[in-house]
Structures are given as C-alpha cells and as structure tokens.
Enzyme design. Sequence first.
Site, mmCIF file in Angstrom:
data_model
loop_
_atom_site.group_PDB
_atom_site.id
_atom_site.type_symbol
_atom_site.label_atom_id
_atom_site.label_comp_id
_atom_site.label_asym_id
_atom_site.label_seq_id
_atom_site.Cartn_x
_atom_site.Cartn_y
_atom_site.Cartn_z
ATOM 1 N N ARG A 113 0.843 -1.187 0.000
ATOM 2 C CA ARG A 113 0.000 0.000 0.000
ATOM 3 C C ARG A 113 0.885 1.246 0.000
ATOM 4 N NH1 ARG A 113 -5.017 1.680 -1.202
ATOM 5 N NH2 ARG A 113 -6.091 2.807 0.443
ATOM 6 N N THR A 385 -8.954 0.857 -9.498
ATOM 7 C CA THR A 385 -8.414 -0.382 -8.925
ATOM 8 C C THR A 385 -8.584 -1.552 -9.901
ATOM 9 O OG1 THR A 385 -9.057 0.482 -6.756
ATOM 10 C CG2 THR A 385 -8.427 -1.807 -6.814
ATOM 11 N N THR A 403 -3.964 -0.807 -7.193
ATOM 12 C CA THR A 403 -4.764 0.396 -7.445
ATOM 13 C C THR A 403 -3.947 1.670 -7.605
ATOM 14 O OG1 THR A 403 -6.629 1.666 -6.573
ATOM 15 C CG2 THR A 403 -5.043 0.911 -4.966
ATOM 16 N N ASP A 427 -7.795 8.305 0.330
ATOM 17 C CA ASP A 427 -8.315 7.192 1.140
ATOM 18 C C ASP A 427 -8.096 7.416 2.637
ATOM 19 O OD1 ASP A 427 -9.679 5.554 -0.563
ATOM 20 O OD2 ASP A 427 -8.033 4.170 -0.940
HETATM 21 N N1 GLY Z 1 -8.262 3.014 -3.315
HETATM 22 C C1 GLY Z 1 -9.239 2.042 -3.115
HETATM 23 C C2 GLY Z 1 -8.970 1.218 -1.921
HETATM 24 O O1 GLY Z 1 -7.836 0.974 -1.590
HETATM 25 O O2 GLY Z 1 -9.883 0.801 -1.273
#
Ligand code: GLY
Length: 573
Positions: A113, A385, A403, A427
Amino acid sequence: MNKLIIFCIGMLYMGTAICQPIPSIVGSDKEVNPYQYTVVKRGEFKQAAVSSAHPLASMIGAAIMKRGGNAFDAAIATQLALAVVYPNAGNIGGGGFLLGRKTNGELIGIDYREASPEKSSRDMYLDQQGNPQLNLSQAGHLASGIPGTIAGLFATHAYAKLPFEVLIQPAIDLASMGYVLTEKEASSFNSVKEFIAKNSTTPTVFDRAIRWKVGDTLVQKELAQTLIRIQQNGAMGFYDGKTAELIVAEMQRGKGIITLNDLKSYTAKLRNPIIFNYRDHEIISFAPPSSGGVLLAQMMKMIEKYPVNKMGFQTPNSVQLMIEAERRAYADRAEYLGDPDYWKVPLKTLVSNAYIQERMKDYDPNKAGTSTAIKAGIIKETEETTHLSILDALGNMVSVTTTLNGSYGSRVVVGGAGFLLNNEMDDFSVKPGVANMYGAVGGEANAIQPGKRMLSSMTPTLVMKDKKPYLTIGTPGGTTIPTSVYQALVNIIDFNMVVGDAIDAAKFHHQWLPDEVFVEKDFNLSTKLALQKMGYRITERGGIGRTEGIRILPNKRKEAAADKRGDDSVAGF
Ligand code: GLY
C-alpha cells in the site's frame, strides 16, 4: 555488463542460464499478439489459469506459467503487463495487496500500500477556515502517496521461480511495441485525456488532438525505459537513480511533496491474513491497512446463522439481511480501522463471534435500519483499482488487488518516466466525518500521519474447502469491493452458482453512510420495490466492481471467470 544482460534477456523466457536465448512471447507472430487479441469471459483449464482486467495481461500470466513459472511469477508478470495495457488502474505508480497460499499451506500477505510522505500532515487538505479541499486530495501532485507496487513485486519475487528480468520483459515489449486499443479503452482515454493533460506538467502519450478510437495503437516509450531501468537495477531502478529523480522533479514542478528520501525508505510489509469459517469453507482475506478482510468476515459471520439459501436469491428477505450486515460492518470500518502500525485496531474483537452476534441483536427483518445522519458524499462510478486471480498447476493460489485509487489516479504522468501516479491520499480521512470520493467517512484511526498507510477496501480473498484450495477471488470498486466479494461468495456458497454467474449477478451496496442502498441497473425490480416499501432509500448506479474468480472443480480442472462489466478476460492451459 547491463547491455549484455539486456541483450540476452531480450531473447529469453526460460532456462537456468540467464543468457540462454529463448524467443520472446510478445509480438505480431508470437504467442501474445498485442495487435490482435480477443476477450474471453469464461474458460475451464486443466492446469493453470489467470483472470484479470485485460486479455493481454491474462495471456502473459498464463504464458509465464507455461514456461515453468508458478502463480507468483504469473502475478508479477500480469501486474507489470497491466501497468502497460490497463493504465487506468494497472500501475507502477500505485500500490496493492497480494494474498498467496503455497502448496505447502504457507500463507503470504504482502502489503505494498502507498505510504504518506514525510512532509504530509494531519490537516494538509484543510484551508485556513478548516474546510476540506478535496480537489487536492483527489487529483494532482499532492494527492499521491509514496508508490508501493515495485517494492511489492520484488517482495513477491521471493516466492517465484523465474528471474525478475524475465518476468518484466513482456511489459517492456508491450510498452515499446505498443498494443491495440479496445473500444472501451479508446473511450476511456477520450474521457480522461483532458484531465491528464491539465494535471501533468509535460506532454503525455494519452494526449492527442484527435479522438482515440478502437484499433489505435498506444506506444509508451518512456514507460518502456522506466521498466528497463527496473529490469537492470531491481527495485532501485524505481526508488533510486533516474526514475526516482524524475518522480521528485515531477513533484517539484507540480508542488507535490514526495521526496527522494520517501522513495528510498519505502518498504513492502508482510501481514498475517484474516481467516474465518463460513458454512464449512475457510475464507482467507487481507488484514489492515485494508478494511477488506475485516468487513468480509463481519458481514459473512453476521448472516451465517440465517437460512440464506431458503430465503432465496435476491429476494427482499435475503437482500435486506445482507444490507443490514453491510451497514453494521461499514459503521465499524469508519470508527475502528486504520493502519495497525499507527493505530490500535481492535482486530480480535471485531472479528470475534461474540461481538458479531451482538452487532445483529437489533436486526429487524421487517424494517429498514437507519444510520446516524451525518454529511456524506456520493459514490462516483469510476473503474478504479484492478484485481487478478491466479491458480497454477501445483496448487499455488494468488489473489492480488492493486490500485491508483481513482481511475487514472491523480491523473499526473511522471514527466520522462511515462507512468501515472496514484491519488491514494484521498483514502485517508482528511477530516473526521468528511466523505472521501467513495462517500466513506472516517476519524482519528485513519487520519493522515507521515509514513502511515491509508485505509483500503481491497479484499483479495482465497477460499479453502475440505482443507483443499478451492477459490481465488477479488475485485476493484473502492468501498464496494468488500460487498462485491461478499455477494459473489454468498452466490457461490449459498446459491451454488458457477463462478461466472456469481460475479455477473446484479449487485447491491450499502456502506452505512450515506444511508442508502446502491443497486445496479439490472437489479431485481420487485425486490427493489419491496425494499423501498420497508423504508430503504434505493439509488440506481452503474456497474459495481469487476470481479475475477477461479475455482478448482472436483475433477481438478480450473473454472475461470472474468467479469462481464469490462474487457476482463481469462487465459490458461
Ligand atoms: N483506493 C481504493 C482502496 O484501496 O480501497
């Protein structure tokens, strides 16, 4: 030295010696022809299969396994190919989560991430009056988190068999030779090219005076050079040297904040998956910083004691039950979930049976529940995504969701490097109670902090049945991701659907706030009317998710399905 390696690698796809020349797999006369290909929605394969958002990416994953690679090799090659042929979500400028299960039972959760830059701060998207400036968290240079994908692919490589140089070559070929656009891609480029031109500081390959049309070829020379630097220098070909300098220069031109130090210090992390049982199936999904696994466990455990099959497929009763589980789980998401390295997530409690049963105590099968009325945004319909599911001949299972966040991310292409950056900072909860682009609200648990990873909804999932590998599944769709996976699993487990039917079935989505149920256009009309009568506010919207699933049948064949909603396609052998 590098030149010699590249020369050799350019001609090789297998073999123990790196310089053993083996023909390329991408070309007009090769196994993967980027100028002529077809979308394949469903297939049954004897040995191995891939399902992803693009036919060329799925074909490359399958070709890599045919040449001795395992599911992890295929996951790397498929993601890199998606970064070229599916630029609205496939990426090297974003991040993702990989969930894998090796044949020996070892579970692997790789968190790549994006992370918040060192110069970020809790209130960076608030103006002097404290009002949120969502234009800054959702587009442009300030919207990007530190990209994690390349670190994630190298972390994945620890479980692969073929040299990384080999796995990246098909993506280099696709970027330098170009590939032919489908109608959907051409129309997607037309809808976004102005925004990319506005947000980027240098000319990009997406921008051209005439409209894109089906059959046009997209060549990405700068992206090919970036991929070659990664091929030659490993992860440092991205996080250091020329690529990193180009990212930092792009940031400086566009008033972004990602620094060289941010890039150099980024690492992928291993996470223990979330594991729970549902009607004799063992379900394995991703832990925080994704909310996906927690939501999936909560929703499925909340409905498990009810006779969902007897209630009937998408009847008012079964849908209402599932909606009320969604409402309760998403309310917990907003309050409790964030990056566990920065926030104490009460994980054990959230997925414990006692807590989950308590949450459903006030469920009333005749009446719509209500969520506390606070300001929330509208869910936007973008193809954000992307997901890929892979099963190999040995029984390794891989489920990856990756994503840029919104479609084409921040819509900033790194000048000279040819790839799009994410807009993942959105997010985070930019202000408690203020909805992000998916209408999701959050609080302190998901507040911005340097180094922290923003809460995700991505739900790469594996399922075991009778202690044997059974299913790999996942989807894009922002906050609709967990509900899409949840509904696809209920369709397979409770309603005995084949994978293709389970993922193509009309979907519905409730996320606590806003307090309304979103349904696809083909959702059952009489159920919709009955739910409205119970008091639910129902809003019709475009497609929800693009789910990719592969199941192992009792005869060991792989039943692969790609979502009807896009160019998603399966490949295998
Ligand atoms: N950017 C979408 C997610 O990570 O939920």
